[in-house]
Motif scaffolding. Structure first.
Motif, PDB file in Angstrom:
ATOM      1  N   GLN A   1       0.827  -1.199   0.000  1.00  0.00           N
ATOM      2  CA  GLN A   1       0.000   0.000   0.000  1.00  0.00           C
ATOM      3  C   GLN A   1       0.865   1.255   0.000  1.00  0.00           C
ATOM      4  OE1 GLN A   1      -2.420  -0.259   3.506  1.00  0.00           O
ATOM      5  NE2 GLN A   1      -3.720  -1.896   2.719  1.00  0.00           N
TER       6      GLN A   1
ATOM      7  N   THR B   1      -3.839   3.570   0.019  1.00  0.00           N
ATOM      8  CA  THR B   1      -4.309   3.140  -1.300  1.00  0.00           C
ATOM      9  C   THR B   1      -3.493   1.931  -1.732  1.00  0.00           C
ATOM     10  OG1 THR B   1      -2.773   4.703  -2.363  1.00  0.00           O
ATOM     11  CG2 THR B   1      -5.040   5.445  -2.002  1.00  0.00           C
ATOM     12  N   TRP B   2      -4.166   0.994  -2.380  1.00  0.00           N
ATOM     13  CA  TRP B   2      -3.507  -0.235  -2.813  1.00  0.00           C
ATOM     14  C   TRP B   2      -2.469   0.085  -3.884  1.00  0.00           C
ATOM     15  CZ3 TRP B   2      -3.152  -4.794  -0.702  1.00  0.00           C
ATOM     16  CH2 TRP B   2      -2.662  -5.862  -1.449  1.00  0.00           C
ATOM     17  N   ASN B   3      -1.262  -0.384  -3.647  1.00  0.00           N
ATOM     18  CA  ASN B   3      -0.142  -0.047  -4.523  1.00  0.00           C
ATOM     19  C   ASN B   3       0.399  -1.256  -5.267  1.00  0.00           C
ATOM     20  OD1 ASN B   3       1.176   2.171  -5.463  1.00  0.00           O
ATOM     21  ND2 ASN B   3       2.837   2.111  -3.978  1.00  0.00           N
TER      22      ASN B   3
END
Length: 303
Positions: A48, A58-60
């Motif tokens: 993230q 946020t998903w990374n």
């Protein structure tokens, strides 16, 4: 059959097992709370982009890991960490083995106890305090080491300012600080060897070198293997000595992976990258430990 009573011995065994579980329960809960949960949480954050101030994430995906592999600083610190793992492990284990052999019943009892205490004493001192003292020893102009090197005609060495010498300075401190613990553990293994076997080998014509290579080392190999595992995991997590002596410099020439993790987490507040670096370090420790256990089948003897 229905009227058969349970044996008192079975009840006693169950009570003993329950007592054992209750005694281990605090350690088990502590492991879950302070090791297992943080590891899983770090694994999640490593994927993230995490804002520590707002808690937003946020998903990374694997972008954090790809960034690490493409970052020259991360690659350099990883190389430094592997360098420490190899040379600090070999140095601590080899010096500890030599010291253990030197004090293993070769001197009178009181003299042996004295030297054991002297060799082990550095392990009892806080690493930060030791590193501060050695920082003065390594000074280029006013350091004790360069002063005595000058007495024998050797020019001054930039122990802490030269990129090629910074890691060696950390290595010298690490071996001096930790070889005493290795000595104590290996000495315990040497003293558990049956002296009758060594005397029998001597009667059969085996010399000191043969007895050491063919009997002493194989019989003490489980203890030496434990010391190797302990030293390599410690070397992979090296931090305080590097931080105090060189602060990772010059440049990043002596910076370790743990130092970079701390910098990313608590200076840059980039928890995603810091967590990904932590996972890489965890994987690295696991791989090296598995390699050690796999290789131990060939040289560690438990019989």
């Amino acid at each position: 059959m229905a009227g058969i009573k349970r044996r008192p011995g079975n009840r006693r065994k169950k009570k003993e097992a329950l007592t054992g579980y209750l005694f281990t329960l605090p350690s088990f809960l502590g492991f879950i709370a302070f090791v297992l949960i943080p590891v899983f949480w770090a694994l999640i954050i490593s994927f993230q982009k995490y804002n520590v101030f707002t808690g937003a994430s946020t998903w990374n995906g694997v972008k954090n890991y790809l960034h690490i592999l493409q970052d020259p600083r991360s690659v350099t610190t990883l190389g430094n960490t592997l360098w420490y793992a190899v040379f600090a492990t070999v140095g601590n284990t080899a010096v500890g083995l030599l010291l253990a052999i030197a004090v293993d019943n070769k001197l009178p009892g009181k003299v042996t106890v004295f030297f054991r205490s002297i060799y082990f004493f550095p392990s009892l001192i806080g690493l930060v305090f030791v590193a501060i003292i050695w920082q003065y020893f390594f000074q280029t102009d006013a350091g004790v080491i360069n002063y005595y090197l000058g007495k024998v005609g050797i020019s001054k060495i930039g122990w802490l300012s030269d990129k090629s010498m910074a890691k060696f300075s950390v290595l010298i401190l690490d071996v001096w600080k930790n070889c005493g613990m290795s000595m104590l553990l290996i000495l315990a293994g040497l003293q558990n060897i049956d002296r009758g076997l060594l005397e029998a080998a001597g009667i059969d014509g085996a010399g000191p070198v043969q007895k050491f290579l063919k009997m002493t080392l194989p019989l003490a190999s489980p203890t030496i293997f434990f010391v190797l595992v302990m030293n390599v995991t410690g070397a992979l997590r090296i931090y305080e000595s590097v931080y105090v002596l060189t602060n990772g410099g010059p440049g990043d020439s002596s910076r370790s992976l743990v130092m970079l993790i701390a910098e990313k987490a608590f200076t840059s507040f980039d928890y995603g990258i810091a967590s990904a670096l932590s996972m890489i370090l965890l994987i690295l420790i696991g791989i090296i430990t598995m390699i050690q256990f796999a290789g131990s089948r060939w040289w560690v003897h438990y019989d």
